[in-house]
Design a protein around this motif. Structure first.
Motif, short mmCIF file in Angstrom:
data_model
loop_
_atom_site.label_atom_id
_atom_site.label_comp_id
_atom_site.label_asym_id
_atom_site.label_seq_id
_atom_site.Cartn_x
_atom_site.Cartn_y
_atom_site.Cartn_z
N ARG A 78 0.90 -1.14 0.07
CA ARG A 78 -0.09 -0.12 0.04
C ARG A 78 0.78 1.17 -0.04
NH1 ARG A 78 -4.48 1.81 4.59
NH2 ARG A 78 -5.02 3.69 3.72
N THR A 81 2.29 1.71 -3.25
CA THR A 81 1.37 2.05 -4.35
C THR A 81 1.29 3.53 -4.24
OG1 THR A 81 0.56 -0.11 -4.41
CG2 THR A 81 -1.01 1.71 -4.99
N ASN A 82 1.16 4.04 -3.00
CA ASN A 82 0.92 5.62 -2.73
C ASN A 82 2.16 6.44 -3.26
OD1 ASN A 82 -1.70 5.25 -1.49
ND2 ASN A 82 -1.02 5.01 0.55
N LYS A 85 1.95 6.47 -7.08
CA LYS A 85 0.67 7.33 -7.52
C LYS A 85 1.44 9.00 -7.48
CE LYS A 85 -3.29 4.63 -6.46
NZ LYS A 85 -4.63 4.49 -5.46
N ASP A 183 2.63 11.45 0.99
CA ASP A 183 2.32 9.92 0.33
C ASP A 183 3.93 9.42 0.02
OD1 ASP A 183 -0.35 9.47 0.66
OD2 ASP A 183 -0.93 10.15 -1.33
N CYS A 184 4.78 10.27 -0.03
CA CYS A 184 6.31 9.88 -0.44
C CYS A 184 7.25 9.92 0.66
CB CYS A 184 6.82 11.10 -1.60
SG CYS A 184 5.69 10.93 -3.08
#
Length: 281
Positions: A78, A81-82, A85, A183-184
């Motif tokens: 997860r 994936t973030n 994205k 998210d990174c």
């Protein structure tokens, strides 16, 4: 040579602050904008950073997974994936979030960490230039970077790419202060720590350290065992902004001892005990 290049474009001497041969900082006054463009171009060319917008190396999740096995083994699918994205979104920079770090949060960082010991620091996710503005007002030069060229940073590199950090390390990078896309964080934080020898300060949401994944906790545990981590929490916020903190990772326990200001009070979450629950110290 460089100074002559800058002065050719300057209206007044106040438009430029130069701390050493590596770093040039231009103010954002109206009269200094032309000088800023010329000076940044000259600085990039002299220091081999004209192509800081490096070609994307982490092109897909498989390549990302290989790197994350080095930086944060067993990172969750997860989380990766973030990260992927957000990296895809970076190809359309105007779609990325850009929320200014509030001055009160920067005041707390300045209060506890001796950033004035550095000739210059890197803000790898400059956004609204809040870090740059704050530190320059206190005499610390800042090299700003943002993948969105509309933000008028000194560089427009992709700070999610290892090549960007390698290039900055080669140019004498010692310290980082930035607020990455949340998210990174699981990629950017260990990547910055790998290539920054003295200090990395990242502005994070409370949940990032209070609700850690197993892989993230293991990464922090290694740094804690080396006495290299400190957290500044309970930061001021504006309106309905989420609760945030500064995570500071030092190059060594000695660096931590030298860079932490005294005294430490209730606003300082000083993570010193490797056995203490992370985020609940």
């Amino acid at each position: 040579m460089y100074e002559a290049e800058v002065r050719r474009h300057m209206v007044s001497r106040d438009d430029v602050v130069s701390k050493d041969d590596k770093v040039v900082e231009m103010t954002r006054t109206r009269s200094g904008k032309v000088a800023h463009v010329a000076a940044v171009a000259a600085w990039q060319a002299r220091n081999g950073l004209a192509n800081a917008n490096t070609a994307i190396a982490l092109t897909n999740q498989k390549v990302l997974e290989q790197l994350m096995q080095e930086l944060q083994p067993d990172c969750s699918t997860r989380a990766m994936t973030n990260i992927m994205k957000a990296m895809v979104a970076a190809r359309n920079p105007r779609a990325l979030p850009c929320v200014a770090t509030v001055p009160g949060a920067l005041e707390q960082l300045w209060r506890y960490i001796a950033l004035d010991q550095f000739d210059w620091v890197l803000d790898a996710f400059a956004g609204t230039q809040a870090v740059r503005t704050f530190l320059m007002q206190r005499g610390v030069a800042v090299v700003s970077n943002d993948v969105n060229p509309a933000h008028a940073a000194d560089l427009a590199g992709d700070a999610c790419q290892p090549d960007f950090w390698r290039s900055m390390q080669n140019k004498g990078l010692k310290a980082v202060v930035c607020s990455p896309w949340y998210d990174c964080l699981d990629l950017v934080l260990p990547l910055a720590v790998r290539y920054t020898p003295k200090l990395v300060c990242v502005h994070v949401s409370y949940s990032y350290y209070a609700n850690m994944t197993a892989a993230r906790a293991a990464m922090f545990r290694r740094w804690l065992d080396q006495e290299r981590v400190a957290i500044i929490s309970n930061l001021p916020r504006v309106g309905r902004q989420r609760q945030c903190a500064w995570i500071c990772v030092f190059g060594s326990a000695r660096d931590k001892e030298q860079l932490v200001r005294q005294p430490r009070d209730a606003g300082w979450l000083f993570v010193a005990d490797p056995e203490a629950p992370l985020g609940l110290v």
